[in-house]
Design a protein around this motif. Structure first.
Motif, PDB file in Angstrom:
ATOM      1  N   HIS A   6       0.845  -1.187   0.000  1.00 42.76           N
ATOM      2  CA  HIS A   6       0.000   0.000   0.000  1.00 42.76           C
ATOM      3  C   HIS A   6       0.888   1.247   0.000  1.00 42.76           C
ATOM      4  N   LEU A   7       0.390   2.279  -0.660  1.00 41.49           N
ATOM      5  CA  LEU A   7       1.088   3.559  -0.618  1.00 41.49           C
ATOM      6  C   LEU A   7       0.316   4.479   0.325  1.00 41.49           C
ATOM      7  N   LEU A   8       0.959   4.908   1.395  1.00 37.59           N
ATOM      8  CA  LEU A   8       0.287   5.770   2.369  1.00 37.59           C
ATOM      9  C   LEU A   8       0.851   7.177   2.340  1.00 37.59           C
ATOM     10  N   LEU A   9      -0.047   8.142   2.467  1.00 38.56           N
ATOM     11  CA  LEU A   9       0.378   9.529   2.532  1.00 38.56           C
ATOM     12  C   LEU A   9       0.131  10.041   3.936  1.00 38.56           C
ATOM     13  N   VAL A  10       1.201  10.423   4.621  1.00 34.33           N
ATOM     14  CA  VAL A  10       1.023  11.000   5.946  1.00 34.33           C
ATOM     15  C   VAL A  10       1.454  12.454   5.906  1.00 34.33           C
ATOM     16  N   PRO A  98       5.644  -4.383   6.699  1.00 34.17           N
ATOM     17  CA  PRO A  98       6.145  -4.793   5.390  1.00 34.17           C
ATOM     18  C   PRO A  98       5.241  -4.436   4.204  1.00 34.17           C
ATOM     19  N   ARG A  99       3.939  -4.218   4.485  1.00 36.72           N
ATOM     20  CA  ARG A  99       3.053  -3.933   3.351  1.00 36.72           C
ATOM     21  C   ARG A  99       2.762  -2.442   3.194  1.00 36.72           C
ATOM     22  N   ALA A 100       3.510  -1.602   3.878  1.00 35.42           N
ATOM     23  CA  ALA A 100       3.263  -0.162   3.800  1.00 35.42           C
ATOM     24  C   ALA A 100       4.488   0.575   3.269  1.00 35.42           C
ATOM     25  N   ARG A 101       4.248   1.414   2.273  1.00 36.06           N
ATOM     26  CA  ARG A 101       5.258   2.379   1.850  1.00 36.06           C
ATOM     27  C   ARG A 101       4.679   3.746   2.146  1.00 36.06           C
ATOM     28  N   VAL A 102       5.470   4.579   2.793  1.00 32.88           N
ATOM     29  CA  VAL A 102       4.907   5.811   3.341  1.00 32.88           C
ATOM     30  C   VAL A 102       5.625   7.036   2.786  1.00 32.88           C
ATOM     31  N   TRP A 143       7.523  11.913  14.389  1.00 34.73           N
ATOM     32  CA  TRP A 143       6.812  10.669  14.093  1.00 34.73           C
ATOM     33  C   TRP A 143       6.590  10.499  12.591  1.00 34.73           C
ATOM     34  N   TYR A 144       6.334  11.617  11.904  1.00 33.17           N
ATOM     35  CA  TYR A 144       6.232  11.523  10.434  1.00 33.17           C
ATOM     36  C   TYR A 144       7.575  11.032   9.870  1.00 33.17           C
ATOM     37  N   ARG A 145       8.646  11.612  10.412  1.00 35.24           N
ATOM     38  CA  ARG A 145       9.981  11.237   9.943  1.00 35.24           C
ATOM     39  C   ARG A 145      10.249   9.748  10.217  1.00 35.24           C
ATOM     40  N   GLU A 146       9.803   9.300  11.385  1.00 39.93           N
ATOM     41  CA  GLU A 146      10.046   7.911  11.802  1.00 39.93           C
ATOM     42  C   GLU A 146       9.390   6.906  10.850  1.00 39.93           C
ATOM     43  N   VAL A 147       8.188   7.230  10.348  1.00 42.01           N
ATOM     44  CA  VAL A 147       7.473   6.244   9.525  1.00 42.01           C
ATOM     45  C   VAL A 147       7.721   6.431   8.022  1.00 42.01           C
ATOM     46  N   ALA A 148       8.332   7.559   7.645  1.00 48.32           N
ATOM     47  CA  ALA A 148       8.417   7.900   6.218  1.00 48.32           C
ATOM     48  C   ALA A 148       9.501   7.113   5.482  1.00 48.32           C
ATOM     49  N   ASP A 149       9.142   6.567   4.321  1.00 47.96           N
ATOM     50  CA  ASP A 149      10.153   6.029   3.400  1.00 47.96           C
ATOM     51  C   ASP A 149      10.691   7.147   2.516  1.00 47.96           C
ATOM     52  N   VAL A 150       9.829   8.096   2.190  1.00 47.50           N
ATOM     53  CA  VAL A 150      10.275   9.275   1.442  1.00 47.50           C
ATOM     54  C   VAL A 150       9.636  10.525   2.037  1.00 47.50           C
ATOM     55  N   ILE A 151      10.373  11.618   1.942  1.00 49.55           N
ATOM     56  CA  ILE A 151       9.853  12.902   2.413  1.00 49.55           C
ATOM     57  C   ILE A 151       9.693  13.796   1.185  1.00 49.55           C
ATOM     58  N   VAL A 152       8.478  14.286   0.980  1.00 51.95           N
ATOM     59  CA  VAL A 152       8.211  15.117  -0.193  1.00 51.95           C
ATOM     60  C   VAL A 152       7.832  16.519   0.286  1.00 51.95           C
TER      61      VAL A 152
END
Ligand code: S3P
Length: 168
Positions: A6-10, A98-102, A143-152
């Motif tokens: 899944h692609l998640l946007l936080v 494992p099923r989340a890309r953030v 916390w956003y930084r902790e879960v993020a795979d990429v920062i946009v």
């Protein structure tokens, strides 16, 4: 990103998660799950009403359940949770799973204040929106930084520019 992820946007309220998610859904041909909308559907009332009738703690329970359910779907989605999803450690563990890309849609305070405007459906911003956003951002940034795979970075970028940055 794998096809089963899944692609998640936080990101903070006002960072553009729902709008960007809609465009990403079209681009990736995936269903978009807006978590607040899903919570409202299940509860049969608006987020504002849930906060007023049942309190924030109950809303957070509904949010955690909706997040867990969305991530458990076999089909991969684009998921846009509310800005407060990262406050719970259990939710952050799910987001690191494992099923989340953030992707973290990162905006500065002026962008957030400008975008949130007077939309009225955010009960936490009823009083002193700038001060509240500033306090939330200070608390949640880690916390956003902790879960993020990429920062946009989204300041001064159009929806399409943000979408392209995420896809890259
Ligand atoms: C919240 C953000 C809102 C919504 C609720 C609480 C928060 O979602 O979930 O009002 O704690 O930041 P958006 O980020 O879509 O505004």
């Amino acid at each position: 990103m794998r096809a089963d992820q899944h692609l998640l946007l936080v990101g903070m309220t006002g960072s553009g998660k729902s709008t960007v998610a809609r465009v990403l859904g079209l681009r990736l041909d995936r269903q978009v799950v807006d978590l607040d909308t899903e919570i409202e559907r299940r509860a049969g009332k608006s987020v504002r009403r849930i906060f007023a009738d049942d309190g924030e703690a109950y809303f957070r329970e509904l949010e955690s359940t909706a997040l867990r359910d969305a991530l458990a779907d076999d089909e991969a989605h684009v998921i846009a949770p509310g800005g407060g999803v990262v406050v719970s450690e259990a939710n952050r563990a799910l987001l690191r799973g494992p099923r989340a890309r953030v992707a973290w849609l990162c905006a500065d305070i002026d962008t957030l204040v400008e975008r949130v405007g007077r939309s009225g459906h955010r009960p936490l911003l009823d009083d002193d929106p700038r001060g509240t956003l500033q306090r939330m951002l200070r608390e949640r940034e880690q916390w956003y930084r902790e879960v993020a795979d990429v920062i946009v970075l989204v300041d001064n970028r159009s929806v399409n520019e943000v979408v392209e940055a995420i896809l890259r």
